[in-house]
Write an enzyme that holds these catalytic residues in place. Structure first.
Site, PDB file in Angstrom:
ATOM      1  N   CYS A 187      24.686   4.185 -12.942  1.00 13.32           N
ATOM      2  CA  CYS A 187      23.663   4.938 -12.199  1.00 13.32           C
ATOM      3  C   CYS A 187      23.208   4.160 -10.969  1.00 13.32           C
ATOM      4  O   CYS A 187      22.013   4.166 -10.615  1.00 13.32           O
ATOM      5  CB  CYS A 187      22.468   5.299 -13.072  1.00 13.32           C
ATOM      6  SG  CYS A 187      22.908   6.279 -14.498  1.00 13.32           S
ATOM      7  N   ASP A 223      10.188  -1.176  -9.534  1.00 16.02           N
ATOM      8  CA  ASP A 223      10.909  -0.642 -10.690  1.00 16.02           C
ATOM      9  C   ASP A 223      11.225  -1.828 -11.598  1.00 16.02           C
ATOM     10  O   ASP A 223      12.131  -2.615 -11.324  1.00 16.02           O
ATOM     11  CB  ASP A 223      12.183   0.061 -10.197  1.00 16.02           C
ATOM     12  CG  ASP A 223      13.131   0.416 -11.338  1.00 16.02           C
ATOM     13  OD1 ASP A 223      12.858   0.047 -12.500  1.00 16.02           O
ATOM     14  OD2 ASP A 223      14.164   1.055 -11.055  1.00 16.02           O
ATOM     15  N   GLN A 229      14.345  -3.330 -15.755  1.00 12.89           N
ATOM     16  CA  GLN A 229      15.214  -4.405 -16.261  1.00 12.89           C
ATOM     17  C   GLN A 229      14.540  -5.771 -16.178  1.00 12.89           C
ATOM     18  O   GLN A 229      15.189  -6.792 -16.466  1.00 12.89           O
ATOM     19  CB  GLN A 229      16.534  -4.441 -15.474  1.00 12.89           C
ATOM     20  CG  GLN A 229      17.334  -3.154 -15.535  1.00 12.89           C
ATOM     21  CD  GLN A 229      17.915  -2.855 -16.920  1.00 12.89           C
ATOM     22  OE1 GLN A 229      17.877  -3.674 -17.838  1.00 12.89           O
ATOM     23  NE2 GLN A 229      18.458  -1.662 -17.080  1.00 12.89           N
ATOM     24  N   LYS A 289      13.870   0.049 -23.316  1.00 13.44           N
ATOM     25  CA  LYS A 289      14.591  -1.168 -22.885  1.00 13.44           C
ATOM     26  C   LYS A 289      13.871  -2.435 -23.343  1.00 13.44           C
ATOM     27  O   LYS A 289      14.339  -3.545 -23.117  1.00 13.44           O
ATOM     28  CB  LYS A 289      14.755  -1.163 -21.369  1.00 13.44           C
ATOM     29  CG  LYS A 289      15.630   0.007 -20.871  1.00 13.44           C
ATOM     30  CD  LYS A 289      15.987  -0.169 -19.435  1.00 13.44           C
ATOM     31  CE  LYS A 289      16.472   1.098 -18.758  1.00 13.44           C
ATOM     32  NZ  LYS A 289      17.784   1.552 -19.205  1.00 13.44           N
ATOM     33  N   HIS A 336      18.679   1.619  -8.665  1.00 13.14           N
ATOM     34  CA  HIS A 336      19.160   2.607  -9.636  1.00 13.14           C
ATOM     35  C   HIS A 336      18.901   3.996  -9.033  1.00 13.14           C
ATOM     36  O   HIS A 336      17.980   4.161  -8.225  1.00 13.14           O
ATOM     37  CB  HIS A 336      18.342   2.406 -10.912  1.00 13.14           C
ATOM     38  CG  HIS A 336      18.736   3.259 -12.069  1.00 13.14           C
ATOM     39  ND1 HIS A 336      18.292   4.550 -12.218  1.00 13.14           N
ATOM     40  CD2 HIS A 336      19.514   3.010 -13.149  1.00 13.14           C
ATOM     41  CE1 HIS A 336      18.785   5.048 -13.350  1.00 13.14           C
ATOM     42  NE2 HIS A 336      19.529   4.131 -13.930  1.00 13.14           N
TER      43      HIS A 336
HETATM   44  N1  C6P Z   1      19.202   2.046 -16.581  1.00 10.98           N
HETATM   45  C1  C6P Z   1      21.319   1.367 -17.531  1.00 10.98           C
HETATM   46  O1  C6P Z   1      22.234   1.450 -18.348  1.00 10.98           O
HETATM   47  P1  C6P Z   1      14.976   5.497 -17.685  1.00 10.98           P
HETATM   48  O2  C6P Z   1      16.265   6.229 -17.878  1.00 10.98           O
HETATM   49  O3  C6P Z   1      13.980   6.336 -16.941  1.00 10.98           O
HETATM   50  O4  C6P Z   1      14.458   4.884 -18.931  1.00 10.98           O
HETATM   51  O5  C6P Z   1      15.321   4.240 -16.752  1.00 10.98           O
HETATM   52  C2  C6P Z   1      15.847   4.466 -15.481  1.00 10.98           C
HETATM   53  C3  C6P Z   1      16.139   3.154 -14.821  1.00 10.98           C
HETATM   54  C4  C6P Z   1      15.423   2.819 -13.703  1.00 10.98           C
HETATM   55  N2  C6P Z   1      15.608   1.629 -13.093  1.00 10.98           N
HETATM   56  C5  C6P Z   1      16.482   0.743 -13.562  1.00 10.98           C
HETATM   57  C6  C6P Z   1      16.625  -0.575 -12.862  1.00 10.98           C
HETATM   58  C7  C6P Z   1      17.250   1.029 -14.688  1.00 10.98           C
HETATM   59  O6  C6P Z   1      18.122   0.146 -15.137  1.00 10.98           O
HETATM   60  C8  C6P Z   1      17.101   2.289 -15.319  1.00 10.98           C
HETATM   61  C9  C6P Z   1      17.950   2.673 -16.504  1.00 10.98           C
HETATM   62  C10 C6P Z   1      20.083   2.225 -17.716  1.00 10.98           C
HETATM   63  O7  C6P Z   1      21.359   0.595 -16.588  1.00 10.98           O
HETATM   64  C11 C6P Z   1      20.448   3.659 -17.968  1.00 10.98           C
HETATM   65  S1  C6P Z   1      21.201   4.418 -16.589  1.00 10.98           S
END
Ligand code: C6P
Length: 414
Positions: A372, A208, A211, A234, A131
């Site tokens: 993203c 990370d 997910q 999430k 991401h």
């Molecule tokens: N992905 C998606 O629709 P934040 O925004 O900081 O809570 O998470 C960022 C992030 C980092 N790593 C992974 C693997 C992610 O999937 C995400 C967030 C969302 O896929 C919003 S772009």
């Protein structure tokens, strides 16, 4: 809903769905089918009530007041930290740092851990399926320090090439930062093996887990990762709060991330001394109600049992994979051995945004775009995909609604 902890083997979707007020609405004249859980999840009533109760009864700042409300708020905030420690299988609640999000957790590690140790010619190793949150902070840091960002490639099946990974870890590698589950593809990466290979060469690993935490048991002690990040929103918790797990011995040696209240021991104009981790990394008034809501969300997951959630979501994924492929012109992106949470696909000659818009007309919420993760799109020579992502409250008939919607898309586009 009350299911004794750890005993559930299958999920009772109807009972669960009753806990999520936002699921009970019509969108464009159809019952909402929410399949955008990788972007954010809906919140159970217990989480909404916990946040509300904080404001109704305990609203106060933490670590600062001697009065009753502040003490109650502090106890609730710090016991949330302990709940998160238990959920992640960490040894010590001082290894749990509250951040704004996964994004901030990664930036914190880049700034406070890797930055001071990164010299010109050094390397940061990430993968092709990250991401943007796990690319851009490292790019900024490498640019500043004259270091190189190196990228482990993936196959067209959307699996990391581990032989390449092994070859790419060098004596110049200062950190490996890898996504546990890809948000754009659903690939579950073999992080245990990646951590072992990196540690064999003395390289620390950041994972990370944005997910992964919603879909599978994560045990940071068993993984032996140095850092692990996830976002509350999430995992059925509030927005605006995330978690960084960091091994205690690592956190102790790290410089502050931001300056402000609560991260200091003493301040004078001549000299400031810093608080111990985790408070050293939590400058300013934290997201108190967010931490309380997150702990409640994790309790909700624990009550259902993460194994039961995983089994339920895996069966949804299997059904979705077969059903979507039966729609003429649909192509799934990647075919990894292990997938969790999400499926990405395209339809011949139809733009993903058009697909997303027509599905929305039928009440089906999916994400259409680059998610993203533009380098993932570049790998597959695409600008965008449609992504359906599942949560613990989704049902098989919602996948059928998605498939029906895809047939409507075909009809509209002839
Ligand atoms: N992905 C998606 O629709 P934040 O925004 O900081 O809570 O998470 C960022 C992030 C980092 N790593 C992974 C693997 C992610 O999937 C995400 C967030 C969302 O896929 C919003 S772009």
């Amino acid at each position: 809903m009350s299911v004794p902890a750890g005993t559930a083997t299958t999920l009772n979707c109807e009972t669960i769905r009753a806990d999520f007020p936002a699921l009970h609405q019509d969108v464009n004249g159809h019952p909402l089918v929410y399949l955008d859980n990788a972007a954010t999840t809906q919140k159970p009533q217990a989480v909404i009530d916990a946040v509300r109760s904080f404001y109704e009864h305990d609203c106060s700042n933490v670590h600062r007041g001697v009065h009753a409300l502040s003490q109650r708020a502090t106890v609730a905030f710090e016991s949330s930290r302990t709940s998160i420690k238990n959920f992640l299988g960490a040894r010590d609640s001082r290894e749990i740092v509250f951040t704004r999000s996964t994004t901030e957790a990664i930036n914190l590690v880049a700034h406070s851990f890797v930055g001071p140790r990164l010299n010109p010619g050094d390397e940061v190793l990430i993968t092709e399926m990250e991401h943007h949150s796990n690319i851009v902070p490292w790019q900024l840091l490498c640019d500043e320090k004259g270091a190189s960002l190196r990228i482990v490639p993936m196959t067209d099946d959307a699996e990391l090439i581990l032989e390449e990974f092994e070859k790419m870890i060098s004596e110049r590698t200062r950190i490996v930062s890898v996504v546990h589950v890809s948000n754009a593809l659903g690939t579950v990466n073999p992080v245990e093996e990646i951590i072992r290979l990196a540690h064999d060469k003395g390289v620390p690993v950041m994972v990370d887990g944005a997910q992964a935490v919603p879909h599978m048991k994560v045990d940071v002690e068993a993984l032996d990762c140095d850092f692990y990040a996830f976002s509350s929103h999430k995992v059925y918790g509030p927005t605006g709060i995330g978690v960084l797990f960091g091994k205690r011995e690592r956190l102790l040696k790290m410089k502050p991330y931001q300056g402000g209240g609560d991260m200091i021991l003493s301040v004078s104009f001549e000299r400031t001394t810093f608080n111990e981790p985790p408070h050293r990394f939590e400058a300013g008034t934290p997201n108190i109600e967010g931490a309380i809501g997150l702990a409640k969300a994790l309790e909700y997951i624990d009550d259902l049992g993460i194994d039961a959630i995983q089994a339920h979501e895996q069966s949804l994924l299997e059904h979705a994979t077969q059903a979507i492929l039966e729609v003429p012109g649909v192509r799934l992106i990647g075919a990894p051995q292990h997938r969790a949470g999400a499926l990405s696909f395209v339809m011949e000659d139809i733009h993903p945004h058009d697909i997303g818009t027509i599905l929305d007309q039928e009440g089906v919420a999916v994400r259409a775009g680059h998610h993203c993760a533009q380098p993932v799109m570049q790998h597959f020579n695409l600008s965008a995909t449609v992504r359906a992502s599942f949560g613990l409250y989704n049902r098989v008939d919602e996948i059928d609604a998605l498939v029906k919607g895809l047939h409507s898309v075909r009809e509209v586009f002839g």
